[in-house]
Design an enzyme around this catalytic site. Structure first.
Site, PDB file in Angstrom:
ATOM      1  N   GLU A 265      -5.317 -13.311  -0.517  1.00 29.23           N
ATOM      2  CA  GLU A 265      -5.568 -11.992   0.091  1.00 29.23           C
ATOM      3  C   GLU A 265      -7.047 -11.691  -0.036  1.00 29.23           C
ATOM      4  OE1 GLU A 265      -3.638  -8.555  -1.519  1.00 29.23           O
ATOM      5  OE2 GLU A 265      -1.635  -9.415  -1.445  1.00 29.23           O
ATOM      6  N   GLU A 314      -0.498  -0.297   7.716  1.00 29.72           N
ATOM      7  CA  GLU A 314       0.888  -0.050   7.306  1.00 29.72           C
ATOM      8  C   GLU A 314       1.014   1.407   6.859  1.00 29.72           C
ATOM      9  OE1 GLU A 314       2.687  -3.665   5.134  1.00 29.72           O
ATOM     10  OE2 GLU A 314       0.527  -3.892   4.838  1.00 29.72           O
ATOM     11  N   LYS A 317       2.730   2.531   3.381  1.00 31.90           N
ATOM     12  CA  LYS A 317       2.275   2.059   2.071  1.00 31.90           C
ATOM     13  C   LYS A 317       1.891   3.247   1.211  1.00 31.90           C
ATOM     14  CE  LYS A 317       0.449  -1.774   1.039  1.00 31.90           C
ATOM     15  NZ  LYS A 317      -0.457  -2.911   0.802  1.00 31.90           N
ATOM     16  N   GLU A 323      -4.989   1.985   1.288  1.00 34.94           N
ATOM     17  CA  GLU A 323      -3.934   0.978   1.421  1.00 34.94           C
ATOM     18  C   GLU A 323      -3.327   0.961   2.819  1.00 34.94           C
ATOM     19  OE1 GLU A 323      -2.900  -1.311  -0.616  1.00 34.94           O
ATOM     20  OE2 GLU A 323      -3.871  -0.799  -2.496  1.00 34.94           O
TER      21      GLU A 323
END
Length: 342
Positions: A265, A314, A317, A323
């Site tokens: 990541e 997203e 999240k 995030e």
């Protein structure tokens, strides 16, 4: 994503005053993948996501649990996969070989042609209840793969974050902070020829040290040396190299200098926090794609397989507002940035 260690103020101030140029590095090829998260209520179907990977020349994916529709959609796509064992499964797979056998039979064997790595856990911390189960689960999963004649095809590892590295500044001082946890993992990787998966976030290091750090250090755009490692003579212009080389050093001190690192990541948010802008994020991803081919200062010319985080914003999240803003594409599948993945 873990909160990184803060740079010692005096060391950071000294490092920021240095002015040497980094040696030129010759590029080599390195696989670029993208992590596929599903914590959104407005995301495309699994089939459309696979088509989006293909149309953008993205040849590798990471998913964080054995998502059966995604695994099915990947079949025949040519996309290679990091498949995570979610943390809620680790204890059972570590304590019961038959559970590991069943997990592999259900989630791996039917989809084996797509799977390159199995990550037993993501950012498991040494002080958690499941930490003692990570090593045994890795071994039981490998045994199950061997029973299915897949052990030579699919590598087993775990994904760590850099909170497990102590004294990372400069990289030559680095070591694993808890060898009772990391020692068996390193021995397993060395014995079985598996890479260590590492989540690398210069953004988080920058945010934690922004009072003494230039954002360009995190974005690969600093024109000058920021950190000089006196022990090695290496002069660092970017945080990515510092972070990855600290893990290489820790592996070497643990007796495994030849274990490869896969950056499982790495990303930069486009909103929700300090320096989280579309411009900064695009710069980071663009430069990371180029830089991964060059290797680091400790391993020049040794390209690093790297997975960008993440395919989409997203909106479900939790945690820090950033995030929700790591996506390379909007949920409508339009690109947020102009990137060349290959």
């Amino acid at each position: 994503m873990a909160v990184p260690q803060k740079l010692p103020t005096a060391a950071a101030a000294t490092a920021l005053s240095l002015a040497f140029l980094m040696p030129f590095l010759l590029p080599t090829e390195a696989q670029i993948g993208v992590c596929y998260g599903t914590l959104g209520d407005n995301l495309p179907s699994r089939q459309d996501v696979v088509k989006l990977y293909q149309s953008n020349g993205i040849g590798a994916m990471r998913i964080y649990w054995p998502d059966q529709p995604a695994l099915q959609a990947l079949q025949g796509s040519g996309i290679k996969l990091i498949l995570d064992v979610p943390r809620e499964s680790i204890q059972s797979l570590g304590s019961d070989p038959s559970a590991a056998m069943q997990w592999v039979q259900t989630n791996v064997v039917p989809f084996a042609s797509s799977i390159k790595y199995i990550a037993v856990g993501n950012e498991v911390y040494q002080y958690t209840d499941i930490a003692p189960s990570v090593g045994p689960a890795m071994q039981n999963v490998l045994n199950a793969l061997n029973s299915a004649n897949l052990g030579g095809q699919i590598k087993v590892s775990t994904a760590i974050d850099t909170s497990l590295i102590s004294k990372p500044y400069p990289p030559s001082g680095s070591e694993f902070s808890d060898m009772s946890f990391m020692g068996p993992i390193v021995d397993f990787l060395k014995t079985n020829g598996s890479p260590l998966l590492v989540n690398v976030y210069p953004y988080l290091v920058y945010v934690y040290n922004k009072q003494v750090m230039d954002v360009n250090y995190g974005l690969f755009t600093s024109p000058r040396t920021i950190l000089a490692d006196k022990a090695t003579g290496l002069q660092y212009q970017n945080l990515f190299d510092v972070i990855v080389d600290s893990v290489y050093t820790a592996l070497s001190k643990a007796g495994a200098p030849n274990i490869a690192i896969v950056v499982a990541e790495s990303g930069w948010p486009s909103d929700g926090g300090d320096a989280a802008t579309v411009g900064n994020a695009e710069t980071y991803y663009r430069e990371l794609i180029k830089h991964a081919k060059q290797g680091t200062l400790l391993k020049p010319g040794q390209g690093i397989e790297t997975y960008l985080f993440a395919m989409f914003d997203e909106n479900n999240k939790s945690g820090d507002p950033t995030e929700q803003h790591y996506g390379l594409f909007y949920p409508n599948q339009q690109p947020k940035y102009q990137l060349n993945f290959n």
